[in-house]
Design an enzyme around this catalytic site. Structure first.
Site, PDB file in Angstrom:
ATOM      1  N   SER A 175     -52.949 -64.589 -67.040  1.00  0.00           N
ATOM      2  CA  SER A 175     -52.318 -65.449 -66.039  1.00  0.00           C
ATOM      3  C   SER A 175     -50.826 -65.585 -66.324  1.00  0.00           C
ATOM      4  CB  SER A 175     -52.993 -66.822 -66.100  1.00  0.00           C
ATOM      5  OG  SER A 175     -52.261 -67.776 -65.383  1.00  0.00           O
ATOM      6  N   TYR A 202     -56.760 -74.616 -71.052  1.00  0.00           N
ATOM      7  CA  TYR A 202     -57.049 -73.404 -70.276  1.00  0.00           C
ATOM      8  C   TYR A 202     -55.989 -72.333 -70.534  1.00  0.00           C
ATOM      9  CZ  TYR A 202     -56.952 -70.099 -66.460  1.00  0.00           C
ATOM     10  OH  TYR A 202     -56.894 -68.918 -65.734  1.00  0.00           O
ATOM     11  N   LYS A 223     -56.001 -68.337 -72.529  1.00  0.00           N
ATOM     12  CA  LYS A 223     -55.487 -67.027 -72.078  1.00  0.00           C
ATOM     13  C   LYS A 223     -54.593 -66.421 -73.157  1.00  0.00           C
ATOM     14  CE  LYS A 223     -57.619 -66.855 -68.229  1.00  0.00           C
ATOM     15  NZ  LYS A 223     -58.770 -65.953 -68.107  1.00  0.00           N
TER      16      LYS A 223
HETATM   17  P1  NAD Z   1     -64.133 -67.938 -60.512  1.00  0.00           P
HETATM   18  O1  NAD Z   1     -64.555 -69.202 -61.165  1.00  0.00           O
HETATM   19  O2  NAD Z   1     -64.311 -67.814 -59.046  1.00  0.00           O
HETATM   20  O3  NAD Z   1     -64.901 -66.692 -61.200  1.00  0.00           O
HETATM   21  C1  NAD Z   1     -65.286 -66.701 -62.549  1.00  0.00           C
HETATM   22  C2  NAD Z   1     -66.764 -66.320 -62.598  1.00  0.00           C
HETATM   23  O4  NAD Z   1     -67.166 -66.266 -63.961  1.00  0.00           O
HETATM   24  C3  NAD Z   1     -67.662 -67.325 -61.898  1.00  0.00           C
HETATM   25  O5  NAD Z   1     -68.500 -66.628 -60.992  1.00  0.00           O
HETATM   26  C4  NAD Z   1     -68.474 -67.976 -63.024  1.00  0.00           C
HETATM   27  O6  NAD Z   1     -69.770 -68.294 -62.603  1.00  0.00           O
HETATM   28  C5  NAD Z   1     -68.451 -66.868 -64.070  1.00  0.00           C
HETATM   29  N1  NAD Z   1     -68.572 -67.316 -65.458  1.00  0.00           N
HETATM   30  C6  NAD Z   1     -67.851 -68.272 -66.108  1.00  0.00           C
HETATM   31  N2  NAD Z   1     -68.226 -68.340 -67.397  1.00  0.00           N
HETATM   32  C7  NAD Z   1     -69.195 -67.403 -67.580  1.00  0.00           C
HETATM   33  C8  NAD Z   1     -69.976 -66.979 -68.679  1.00  0.00           C
HETATM   34  N3  NAD Z   1     -69.849 -67.538 -69.886  1.00  0.00           N
HETATM   35  N4  NAD Z   1     -70.867 -65.975 -68.499  1.00  0.00           N
HETATM   36  C9  NAD Z   1     -71.017 -65.396 -67.301  1.00  0.00           C
HETATM   37  N5  NAD Z   1     -70.305 -65.744 -66.201  1.00  0.00           N
HETATM   38  C10 NAD Z   1     -69.406 -66.751 -66.359  1.00  0.00           C
HETATM   39  O7  NAD Z   1     -62.634 -67.671 -60.949  1.00  0.00           O
HETATM   40  P2  NAD Z   1     -61.575 -66.612 -60.400  1.00  0.00           P
HETATM   41  O8  NAD Z   1     -60.522 -67.345 -59.677  1.00  0.00           O
HETATM   42  O9  NAD Z   1     -62.264 -65.475 -59.747  1.00  0.00           O
HETATM   43  O10 NAD Z   1     -60.924 -66.147 -61.774  1.00  0.00           O
HETATM   44  C11 NAD Z   1     -61.351 -64.966 -62.432  1.00  0.00           C
HETATM   45  C12 NAD Z   1     -60.542 -64.799 -63.699  1.00  0.00           C
HETATM   46  O11 NAD Z   1     -59.154 -64.724 -63.370  1.00  0.00           O
HETATM   47  C13 NAD Z   1     -60.679 -65.951 -64.686  1.00  0.00           C
HETATM   48  O12 NAD Z   1     -60.649 -65.421 -65.994  1.00  0.00           O
HETATM   49  C14 NAD Z   1     -59.435 -66.773 -64.432  1.00  0.00           C
HETATM   50  O13 NAD Z   1     -59.049 -67.502 -65.568  1.00  0.00           O
HETATM   51  C15 NAD Z   1     -58.435 -65.681 -64.112  1.00  0.00           C
HETATM   52  N6  NAD Z   1     -57.284 -66.161 -63.319  1.00  0.00           N
HETATM   53  C16 NAD Z   1     -57.511 -66.808 -62.142  1.00  0.00           C
HETATM   54  C17 NAD Z   1     -56.432 -67.263 -61.401  1.00  0.00           C
HETATM   55  C18 NAD Z   1     -56.643 -68.042 -60.118  1.00  0.00           C
HETATM   56  O14 NAD Z   1     -55.730 -68.743 -59.694  1.00  0.00           O
HETATM   57  N7  NAD Z   1     -57.795 -67.927 -59.458  1.00  0.00           N
HETATM   58  C19 NAD Z   1     -55.133 -67.040 -61.850  1.00  0.00           C
HETATM   59  C20 NAD Z   1     -54.942 -66.354 -63.051  1.00  0.00           C
HETATM   60  C21 NAD Z   1     -56.041 -65.908 -63.784  1.00  0.00           C
HETATM   61  C1  WQD Z   2     -49.119 -74.397 -56.405  1.00  0.00           C
HETATM   62  C2  WQD Z   2     -48.004 -75.313 -55.926  1.00  0.00           C
HETATM   63  C3  WQD Z   2     -48.127 -77.568 -56.746  1.00  0.00           C
HETATM   64  C4  WQD Z   2     -51.749 -78.691 -54.579  1.00  0.00           C
HETATM   65  C5  WQD Z   2     -52.549 -73.050 -61.180  1.00  0.00           C
HETATM   66  C6  WQD Z   2     -52.846 -72.927 -62.649  1.00  0.00           C
HETATM   67  C7  WQD Z   2     -52.499 -71.563 -63.159  1.00  0.00           C
HETATM   68  C8  WQD Z   2     -53.140 -70.473 -62.316  1.00  0.00           C
HETATM   69  C9  WQD Z   2     -53.009 -70.718 -60.844  1.00  0.00           C
HETATM   70  C10 WQD Z   2     -55.071 -69.593 -63.430  1.00  0.00           C
HETATM   71  C11 WQD Z   2     -47.471 -76.223 -57.031  1.00  0.00           C
HETATM   72  C12 WQD Z   2     -48.269 -77.518 -55.235  1.00  0.00           C
HETATM   73  C13 WQD Z   2     -50.670 -77.984 -55.069  1.00  0.00           C
HETATM   74  C14 WQD Z   2     -51.510 -79.796 -53.710  1.00  0.00           C
HETATM   75  C15 WQD Z   2     -49.158 -79.367 -53.856  1.00  0.00           C
HETATM   76  N1  WQD Z   2     -54.537 -70.357 -62.553  1.00  0.00           N
HETATM   77  N2  WQD Z   2     -49.396 -78.310 -54.719  1.00  0.00           N
HETATM   78  N3  WQD Z   2     -50.212 -80.072 -53.380  1.00  0.00           N
HETATM   79  O1  WQD Z   2     -49.986 -74.895 -60.340  1.00  0.00           O
HETATM   80  O2  WQD Z   2     -49.078 -72.601 -59.765  1.00  0.00           O
HETATM   81  O3  WQD Z   2     -51.184 -72.777 -60.976  1.00  0.00           O
HETATM   82  O4  WQD Z   2     -53.333 -72.066 -60.509  1.00  0.00           O
HETATM   83  O5  WQD Z   2     -54.606 -69.004 -64.336  1.00  0.00           O
HETATM   84  O6  WQD Z   2     -52.908 -71.492 -64.482  1.00  0.00           O
HETATM   85  O7  WQD Z   2     -52.093 -73.909 -63.353  1.00  0.00           O
HETATM   86  O8  WQD Z   2     -51.113 -73.426 -58.582  1.00  0.00           O
HETATM   87  O9  WQD Z   2     -52.169 -73.863 -56.408  1.00  0.00           O
HETATM   88  O10 WQD Z   2     -52.257 -75.670 -58.188  1.00  0.00           O
HETATM   89  O11 WQD Z   2     -50.094 -75.180 -57.066  1.00  0.00           O
HETATM   90  O12 WQD Z   2     -47.998 -79.665 -53.537  1.00  0.00           O
HETATM   91  O13 WQD Z   2     -52.432 -80.480 -53.276  1.00  0.00           O
HETATM   92  O14 WQD Z   2     -48.526 -76.181 -54.915  1.00  0.00           O
HETATM   93  O15 WQD Z   2     -47.332 -78.657 -57.135  1.00  0.00           O
HETATM   94  O16 WQD Z   2     -46.102 -76.336 -56.840  1.00  0.00           O
HETATM   95  P1  WQD Z   2     -50.252 -73.507 -59.941  1.00  0.00           P
HETATM   96  P2  WQD Z   2     -51.512 -74.563 -57.543  1.00  0.00           P
END
Ligand code: NAD
Ligand code: WQD
Length: 343
Positions: free
Chosen positions: A126, A153, A157
């Site tokens: 991330s 969290y 990472k």
């Molecule tokens: P998500 O929660 O939709 O998907 C994660 C999946 O993993 C889920 O289906 C959950 O049931 C499964 N899971 C969790 N722990 C498990 C375990 N121990 N064994 C088996 N399955 C398990 O999340 P996502 O948004 O698709 O994110 C996927 C990956 O990308 C994650 O590692 C997340 O940290 C990373 N990521 C997400 C974002 C975001 O904003 N969505 C941003 C950066 C990184």
């Molecule tokens: C985006 C912008 C808020 C909600 C988070 C995690 C990060 C990554 C992605 C996994 C910000 C603003 C939000 C609301 C708002 N996940 N906001 N009103 O904070 O960039 O990142 O998700 O790795 O680790 O921290 O994403 O979608 O929460 O916010 O004004 O109700 O929207 O302040 O500026 P963020 P977000």
């Protein structure tokens, strides 16, 4: 045909990636414990692709179960590891759950991969690892310093990335690709898969679509007094389908490139930052739906502005985020309407 193990494959990004992998001819085995997704996602994937991925309802922390999957599918050539807990707030309240799940699942996967001599790993990291980059590092590239994590969290990472590097140092056969996502948004254009909301959304776009659908009264914009052109925070919102395609490129490269670094890192973003207020505007223009909002105080721990320098991914992976933001926002709205059964 080569088979890819997709952990967390019924989740948001994993399901979109499974679709792209299968459409490019890969076989996929999903492992997911359904802690944050539904088994029905498999139907959505099958409807889009015309083939059903193999699926095992197991926890990635369970060595015996994961080992069984590698025994059953001896043609696995690589793994994409999405399975993790991802709610930033929850991680502050339940740090041990996050350390156990996010560290344990990666360690177990690496152990089983080593046992079965599967040498290719793609890992979901991330942009949170960069924290708030200083002005000299915006847009942020892969060489920008990693900063102390703002949540358990985020820390998982960073530690996961270190675990991968240490294991790659110890096992010269292991190839790893670390993908640092910026802010994934949107849904498959078919609206057959998308992000499944869990309670009150913490992330911006699900809150926007739920407000447009009338489920939330108004969106709260967290701060308009930041040092940005309109005062609201800036992010790099990346379409989940574009993001999914980058995973296919990463796997292709691991399987086919004549020469690559043992551990490679790529930023996955569009290269363009947009503010919260701009995103609301773009959404209203793209969908014709009004999003009532009010400005409230800053959210604790928020980064003021961050967006990606994706040049390395563009040049080395041959991947680019190309979907226009209006199309991305329309896909999110189409998905919201689909799950709420509204027109
Ligand atoms: P998500 O929660 O939709 O998907 C994660 C999946 O993993 C889920 O289906 C959950 O049931 C499964 N899971 C969790 N722990 C498990 C375990 N121990 N064994 C088996 N399955 C398990 O999340 P996502 O948004 O698709 O994110 C996927 C990956 O990308 C994650 O590692 C997340 O940290 C990373 N990521 C997400 C974002 C975001 O904003 N969505 C941003 C950066 C990184
Ligand atoms: C985006 C912008 C808020 C909600 C988070 C995690 C990060 C990554 C992605 C996994 C910000 C603003 C939000 C609301 C708002 N996940 N906001 N009103 O904070 O960039 O990142 O998700 O790795 O680790 O921290 O994403 O979608 O929460 O916010 O004004 O109700 O929207 O302040 O500026 P963020 P977000």
């Amino acid at each position: 045909m080569s088979r890819i193990l997709v952990t967390g494959g019924t989740g948001y990004i994993g399901s979109h990636t499974t679709v792209e992998l299968m459409q490019q001819g890969y076989d996929v085995t999903i492992v997911d414990n359904l802690s944050n997704s539904s088994v029905d996602v498999l139907d959505g994937i099958e409807s889009i692709v015309g083939r059903r991925p193999d699926f095992a309802n197991i926890d990635c922390n369970n060595y015996v179960d994961l080992d069984g999957v590698f025994e059953q599918f001896a043609d696995i050539v690589g793994a994409i590891h999405f399975a993790a807990s991802k709610a930033v707030n929850e991680s502050v309240e339940k740090p041990l759950l996050y350390y156990r799940n996010n560290l344990g699942s990666l360690i177990t996967l690496l152990e089983v991969m080593r046992e079965h001599q599967v040498h290719n790993l793609v890992f979901s990291s991330s942009c949170t690892v960069y924290g708030q980059p200083d002005a000299a590092h915006l847009p942020v590239d892969e060489t920008a310093p990693i900063q102390k994590a703002l949540s358990p969290y985020g820390n998982t990472k960073q530690i996961n990335e270190e675990i991968i590097r240490d294991e790659a140092y110890a096992d010269k056969h292991l190839n790893a690709t670390i993908l640092r996502y910026f802010n994934p948004i949107g849904a498959h254009p078919s609206a057959l898969i998308g992000e499944l909301p869990n309670g009150v959304p913490q992330n911006l776009l699900p809150y926007v679509t739920q407000t447009a659908a009338g489920i939330r009264k108004e969106l709260k914009v967290f701060g308009n007094d930041y040092n940005t052109p309109d005062g609201s925070c800036i992010r790099d919102y990346i379409y989940v389908v574009d993001l999914a395609k980058a995973h296919v490129k990463a796997i292709d490269r691991m399987l086919n490139a004549k020469k690559r670094d043992q551990v490679e890192v790529f930023n996955l973003g569009t290269g363009h930052g947009i503010s919260v207020l701009e995103l609301i505007n773009e959404f209203q223009n793209a969908t014709g739906k009004k999003v009532p909002y009010s400005i409230v105080g800053r959210r604790e721990g928020d980064i003021e502005q961050v967006w990606a320098e994706p040049r390395k991914a563009n040049e080395v992976l041959g991947w680019k985020a190309e979907t226009p933001i209006a199309e991305v926002l329309a896909s999110a709205w189409k998905w919201e309407k689909h799950i709420r059964k509204i027109n």
